[in-house]
Design a protein around this motif. Structure first.
Motif, short mmCIF file in Angstrom:
data_model
loop_
_atom_site.label_atom_id
_atom_site.label_comp_id
_atom_site.label_asym_id
_atom_site.label_seq_id
_atom_site.Cartn_x
_atom_site.Cartn_y
_atom_site.Cartn_z
N VAL A 117 0.87 -1.32 -0.08
CA VAL A 117 0.14 -0.05 -0.01
C VAL A 117 0.91 1.35 0.02
O VAL A 117 1.86 1.26 0.39
N GLY B 241 2.90 4.47 0.98
CA GLY B 241 3.49 4.85 2.33
C GLY B 241 4.03 3.65 3.01
O GLY B 241 4.59 4.21 3.89
N LYS C 79 16.81 1.58 -2.62
CA LYS C 79 17.95 0.83 -1.74
C LYS C 79 18.16 -0.41 -2.40
O LYS C 79 19.54 -0.79 -2.48
N SER D 113 15.22 -0.24 8.13
CA SER D 113 15.24 -0.07 9.61
C SER D 113 15.50 1.61 9.51
O SER D 113 16.10 1.75 10.64
N GLY D 114 15.39 2.14 8.70
CA GLY D 114 15.72 3.54 8.61
C GLY D 114 15.46 4.06 7.21
O GLY D 114 15.21 3.36 6.25
#
Ligand code: GDP
Length: 336
Positions: free
Chosen positions: A140, A142, A151, A312-313
């Motif tokens: 979805v 976001g 990445k 994680s970021g």
């Protein structure tokens, strides 16, 4: 091409390839430590939420009845799901009866072992054996889909793989522009069409381009369909069927990007996507913003889906192959 980042070894293992020169043999232990410490660092805030609970559980010299109640509560708080939480407590209680767990420290080690085993009975893998290997990324809006594709493209490039990115999220011009930036940074080729173009056509072009160029990987970023809208899921199903027109074995991976902060809601999201198209795994993002990383367990238990990557970021290196042992310890360790 050599990247001093010790993560490369873990990534090479995920893809079943050789790490570039300079990240060779003997560095797996270092890679694991690197992953663990960064995960730990990024998870500091979330861990604080259940840290006092865990400290209370792991401190006593002798495990008592109260310990089990506290542990069950901590597991449920971490979103491990009721069924899994009860099963874990039951298994650890049995080990205690058999004398294998005496104090809190034994319990901590046993907990990490059991959680890691249940999260991932085998190590995460994304095979790159096909040329090109077609990887579709769904989820979805976001959830972190576009960022994750960027990445991933970067990581593949740094491992010497040529990448084509298909911007099949044609509904959001901003998503395509964002991908263009990521693609340039990663040295990947971007296949795009104008706003509102048919996402299936973009997916087709991307796979065709990947094939004609002999690219190693084609990453397809799809639109962030609202899973409750039947017609939108129907469209996703159509897009997912497009790569097979060029290669009957494609897509080779269909990965659902799931925002860990959505907790149990993420689980129903995963279920709906899995019903619409066959998923091969999950990319769990934003684990840095929640103590609810335990969601990996019901994803595995209820849907039998492996988590393959963890975000994680927001930084480029904040995407890592899922390492169940490191993850279990990062979530279930009290604050040092
Ligand atoms: P998409 O709509 O699914 O394509 O989502 P985006 O890739 O645009 O990401 C939405 C927001 O989440 C952006 O602000 C990203 O920087 C952020 N984001 C993505 N992954 C992570 C993550 O692992 N951790 C955190 N904290 N933020 C993330």
């Amino acid at each position: 091409m050599a990247d001093p980042n010790p993560d490369q070894q873990a990534w090479a293992e995920l893809f079943g390839i050789q790490a570039p020169i300079g990240d060779g043999q003997g560095e797996a232990g270092e890679a694991r430590r690197g992953l663990f410490s960064r995960l730990r660092e990024n998870l500091t805030r979330p861990r604080q939420a259940i840290s006092p609970q865990l400290a209370g559980i792991f401190a006593p010299k002798l495990v008592t009845e109260e310990t089990w109640e506290q542990l069950e509560e901590a597991l449920i708080t971490a979103d491990c799901g009721m069924e899994e939480s009860l099963a874990v407590v039951e298994e650890l209680r049995a080990e205690t009866r058999e004398g294998r767990i005496v104090g809190g420290q034994d319990l901590a080690r046993a907990l990490w072992r059991v959680i890691a085993r249940d999260m991932a009975p085998e190590p995460a893998r994304i095979s790159l054996e096909h040329t090109p290997t077609v990887i579709m990324v769904v989820g979805v809006n976001g959830s972190g889909k576009t960022t994750t594709v960027g990445k991933l493209a970067h990581r593949l490039s740094s491992l010497g793989k040529s990448v084509v990115i298909g911007a099949a999220d044609t509904f959001r011009a901003a998503a395509v522009d964002q991908l263009a930036v990521w693609a340039e940074r990663a040295g990947a080729q971007l296949v795009r069409q104008g706003p509102g173009a048919d996402p299936g056509a973009v997916a087709y072009d991307a796979v065709a381009s990947g094939r004609s160029r002999g690219a190693d990987v084609v990453l397809i970023d799809t639109a962030g369909r609202l899973q409750t809208k039947h017609n939108l899921m129907e469209e996703l199903r159509k897009v997912a069927g497009v790569p097979a027109k060029l290669d009957p074995t494609a897509p080779h991976e269909t990965l659902l990007v799931l925002d860990a902060t959505t907790g149990q809601n993420g689980l129903s999201q995963a279920r709906l996507f899995h019903e619409a198209i066959t998923l091969t795994g999950v990319i769990l993002t934003k684990v840095d913003g929640t103590a609810k990383g335990g969601i990996v367990l019901p994803i595995r238990r209820d849907l039998d889906l492996p988590v393959k990557l963890v975000g994680s970021g927001e930084k480029l290196e904040d995407l890592q192959p899922f390492d169940a042992e490191a993850f279990a310890r990062a979530i279930f360790s009290p604050e040092a």
